[in-house]
Design an enzyme around this catalytic site. Structure first.
Site, mmCIF file in Angstrom:
data_model
loop_
_atom_site.group_PDB
_atom_site.id
_atom_site.type_symbol
_atom_site.label_atom_id
_atom_site.label_comp_id
_atom_site.label_asym_id
_atom_site.label_seq_id
_atom_site.Cartn_x
_atom_site.Cartn_y
_atom_site.Cartn_z
ATOM 1 N N GLY A 116 0.864 -1.166 0.000
ATOM 2 C CA GLY A 116 0.000 0.000 0.000
ATOM 3 C C GLY A 116 0.899 1.213 0.000
ATOM 4 C CB CYS A 117 0.164 4.729 -0.424
ATOM 5 S SG CYS A 117 0.959 6.304 -0.590
#
Lengths: 144, 414
Positions: free
Chosen positions: A54-55
Site C-alpha cells: 500500500g502507499c
C-alpha cells in the site's frame, strides 16, 4: 479455525460481535486486539513476492493448499489493518477455492469499516482480498 | 463579476473562520479539526462565489472572442495574472504562466528548458528533502539527455548541508531545483544564499514554492530566482491552477511546452510561429473559472495583515510542537531552527497510519505516510510520519484537540 462453518456463517458471527459494540472506541479496540492476536508471520514469509504494497502500510500474505483447502497467513506493520486482515483470514481461511471465489466479504461494510477498503492506496486491504481470490483461482486451476 | 471582499479584522480568528464554510462541517459527529493544510487549504467564500458568478454570469472562452462575455472573461482572467504578479512581486506580467499546479510548472521547465539547454554530462542539483514532483521530472529529462542529478544532503535536524551544496556546484551545474519550504518537515531553506551561490557558478535556480507561498511573503525579484513554481489550492485558491514564474529572457529562449491553440501566432503546414509570452506556454483552453476565482484568494490574503498572520502561524507551529511532544513517546521529525506550517512526528510503538485512522475517528484530519518524499523518509530510516499542517484559520484550541486525540490514540494502540 472452524472446519465446518461456512464463510457466510463466520461473516455473520463477526457482524454479531460488532453489534454488541456501541462506540467507535469499542469497535477499534476490538480490531486492534485482533490485530495484536494475529499469529506473527515467520520472517521467511516476509519476502518481496508476498508483499501487497500500500502507499503507507505493508501487508504480507501467503497461502498454503492442503486437501483441497486454502490456508492463509498474513501480517502487516499497521495494527488496524492487521486486525482487519485477521478477520479476513478467519472468514476465508480453510475453505475451498470455489467457496473463496464466491465469497462476497460483505461483513467489512456491515461492521462499518468500509472506509478501510476505500483507502486502497494507503493500506492495500482491497488488494489483499483480490490477492486471496487470486490464490483461489490459481489453486482451483491446479486441482482441476 | 467583482466580488466584494469583506476585510476581516486583523486576527479576529472567529471572523476569519466564518469566511471558510467547510470549517463548520462535522466529521464522525465531532467538529472538524482540519490540520491537513499542506495537502490543500480550505477556500474562503469569496473564491467559491467567484466560481459560481463566472459560470452563472460570463462563462466564455478567452482571448479570441470578440463578444461581450469573452471580453469580460478575458479581463477577469488577466486580472488574476496581474494579482499573481503582485503576489510574487514579479517585474512583468508576461513572466507569469498559468499551469495546472506546481507539478506541471516544474515539468514545464524540465521538459522545455531541459530539452533546449541540457546536454550530456550536465548536472542538476536537487536536495534530499524534495517532493517527488521536484525529483521525477528531472530524472526523466536527465535520462533523456545523459545528464546527472546531484543531491544536497541534510543533517539530522532536517536542514540542508550548505557546505556540501557549495562543493556540488561545478561548471557542469546547469540548474538547482530546490524547495523553499519542505512539505514533510517544514524546514525553511535559505534560498537566497543558494540562489546567489548557484548564479556565481553559472547555474539557474528553480524554487518550488508550493509550501512557502501559504506561509511566507514572496519576492521573486529580491530572491533573484530564475523560476518559481506554486499551486493556487495551497494558498486558499481552487485546485487545478498553478503558476510558473520565469525570468522573461529565459522564458523567451525556451521552446513551447505543448502545442495547440492559444500558443500560436500563425500556423501553416510548413511552419508555425509561436505566440508571445506568456501565451506561448498556455496551449489550449485554460482553466478559466479556477484562474479567475484564484484572484479572490490572493485578494483575501492581501486584505489581511501579513505580519500578524505570520506571527499567528508561528505560534501554531510552536504550540503544536510543545503539545505534541507533551503526549510522550513522540519523536519530532524535522527540528530545523527555521520552520513553517508543519509538524511531522512519530509515536513510539505505533504505525503512523493507525494514529491517523484513530484521529480521523475524532474528527481530526492529519496526513500520514511518506508525503511523496520517499528519499527523505529513507534518510531518516522511517516509513513515514504523522503530519499536522496549519493554516491561518487554525486555533490553539484545535491543537489542544489534536493533543487529546493523540493521547487517546496512544492509549488505544499501546
Amino acid at each position: 479455525m472452524s472446519e465446518l462453518k461456512s464463510i457466510a456463517e463466520t461473516e455473520a458471527e463477526i457482524v454479531d460481535d460488532f453489534s454488541l459494540l456501541d462506540t467507535w472506541e469499542e469497535k477499534y479496540e476490538y480490531i486492534i486486539d485482533m490485530g495484536k492476536k494475529l499469529p506473527v508471520l515467520d520472517d521467511q514469509y516476509k519476502k518481496e513476492e508476498n508483499i501487497i504494497k500500500g502507499c503507507q502500510s505493508t501487508v504480507w500474505l501467503t497461502a498454503d493448499y492442503r486437501d483441497g483447502r486454502i490456508y492463509f497467513s498474513a501480517d502487516s506493520d499497521a495494527v488496524i489493518v492487521k486486525g482487519l486482515i485477521s478477520m479476513l483470514i478467519r472468514v476465508l481461511s480453510g475453505h475451498t477455492p470455489g467457496e473463496i471465489l464466491n465469497a462476497k466479504v460483505d461483513f467489512i461494510n456491515e461492521i462499518g469499516m468500509m472506509q478501510h477498503l476505500a483507502q486502497t492506496r494507503s493500506n492495500g486491504l482491497l488488494s489483499m482480498i483480490k490477492q486471496m481470490k487470486n490464490y483461489a483461482i490459481a489453486y482451483q486451476a491446479v486441482s482441476s | 463579476m467583482n466580488v466584494i471582499n469583506e476585510i476581516v479584522p486583523a486576527l479576529d480568528i472567529p471572523a476569519l473562520r466564518s469566511e471558510f464554510p467547510v470549517l463548520d462541517v462535522r466529521v464522525n459527529n465531532k467538529p472538524l479539526v482540519y490540520l491537513d493544510n499542506a495537502a490543500t487549504a480550505q477556500k474562503p467564500r469569496a473564491v467559491i462565489n467567484a466560481l459560481q458568478q463566472y459560470y452563472n454570469g460570463y462563462n466564455a472562452n478567452i482571448h479570441r472572442g470578440i463578444h461581450h462575455l469573452a471580453e469580460q472573461a478575458t479581463t477577469a482572467y488577466e486580472a488574476t495574472r496581474a494579482e499573481v504578479q503582485q503576489f510574487l512581486n514579479a517585474g512583468l506580467r508576461e513572466e507569469i504562466i498559468f499551469t495546472r499546479g506546481t507539478t506541471e510548472s516544474i515539468n514545464l521547465v524540465a521538459s522545455s528548458w531541459g530539452r533546449q539547454f541540457l546536454n550530456k554530462d550536465d548536472e542538476i542539483i536537487i536536495s534530499t528533502m524534495e517532493h517527488h514532483s521536484n525529483i521525477v521530472p528531472w530524472q526523466i529529462i536527465c535520462e533523456e539527455k545523459g545528464a546527472r542529478i546531484k543531491v544536497i544532503p541534510i543533517n539530522d535536524e532536517g536542514e540542508l548541508d550548505l557546505e556540501a551544496f557549495y562543493k556540488l556546484l561545478s561548471p557542469q551545474t546547469r540548474l538547482v531545483a530546490i524547495t523553499h519550504v519542505s512539505n514533510a518537515l517544514g524546514t525553511i531553506n535559505p534560498v537566497r544564499e543558494i540562489i546567489h551561490a548557484a548564479h556565481k557558478a553559472g547555474a539557474l535556480v528553480l524554487i518550488d514554492g508550493a509550501q512557502s507561498t501559504p506561509h511566507l511573503s514572496i519576492d521573486v525579484r529580491d530572491m533573484d530566482c530564475d523560476f518559481f513554481a506554486f499551486s493556487a489550492h495551497k494558498v486558499y485558491g481552487p485546485t487545478g491552477v498553478g503558476v510558473l514564474y520565469g525570468k522573461k529572457e529565459i522564458l523567451e529562449a525556451m521552446p513551447p511546452y505543448q502545442g495547440g491553440g492559444e500558443m500560436i501566432a500563425e500556423v501553416s503546414f510548413e511552419k508555425t510561429t509561436y505566440n508571445e509570452l506568456p501565451y506561448k506556454f498556455e496551449a489550449g483552453t485554460p482553466n478559466i473559472a479556477d484562474v479567475i476565482a484564484f484572484r479572490e484568494s490572493l485578494v483575501f490574503l492581501k486584505n489581511l495583515d501579513s505580519e500578524l498572520l505570520h506571527t499567528h502561524e508561528k505560534q501554531l507551529v510552536d504550540y503544536a510542537t510543545q503539545k505534541i511532544s507533551d503526549v510522550g513517546g513522540i519523536r519530532i521529525i524535522g527540528t530545523a531552527a527555521s520552520k513553517a506550517g508543519v509538524v511531522s512526528f512519530l509515536m513510539d510503538g505505533t504505525h503512523p497510519q493507525d494514529v491517523g485512522v484513530l484521529l480521523d475517528q475524532q474528527g481530526i484530519a492529519v496526513r500520514t505516510g511518506h508525503h511523496c518524499t520517499q528519499p527523505l523518509m529513507d534518510r531518516f530510516r522511517i516509513p513515514g510520519t504523522i503530519r499536522a499542517s496549519f493554516a491561518i484559520y487554525n486555533t490553539l484550541e484545535e491543537i489542544d484537540s489534536l493533543a487529546e486525540g493523540l493521547h487517546k490514540a496512544k492509549k488505544m494502540l499501546l
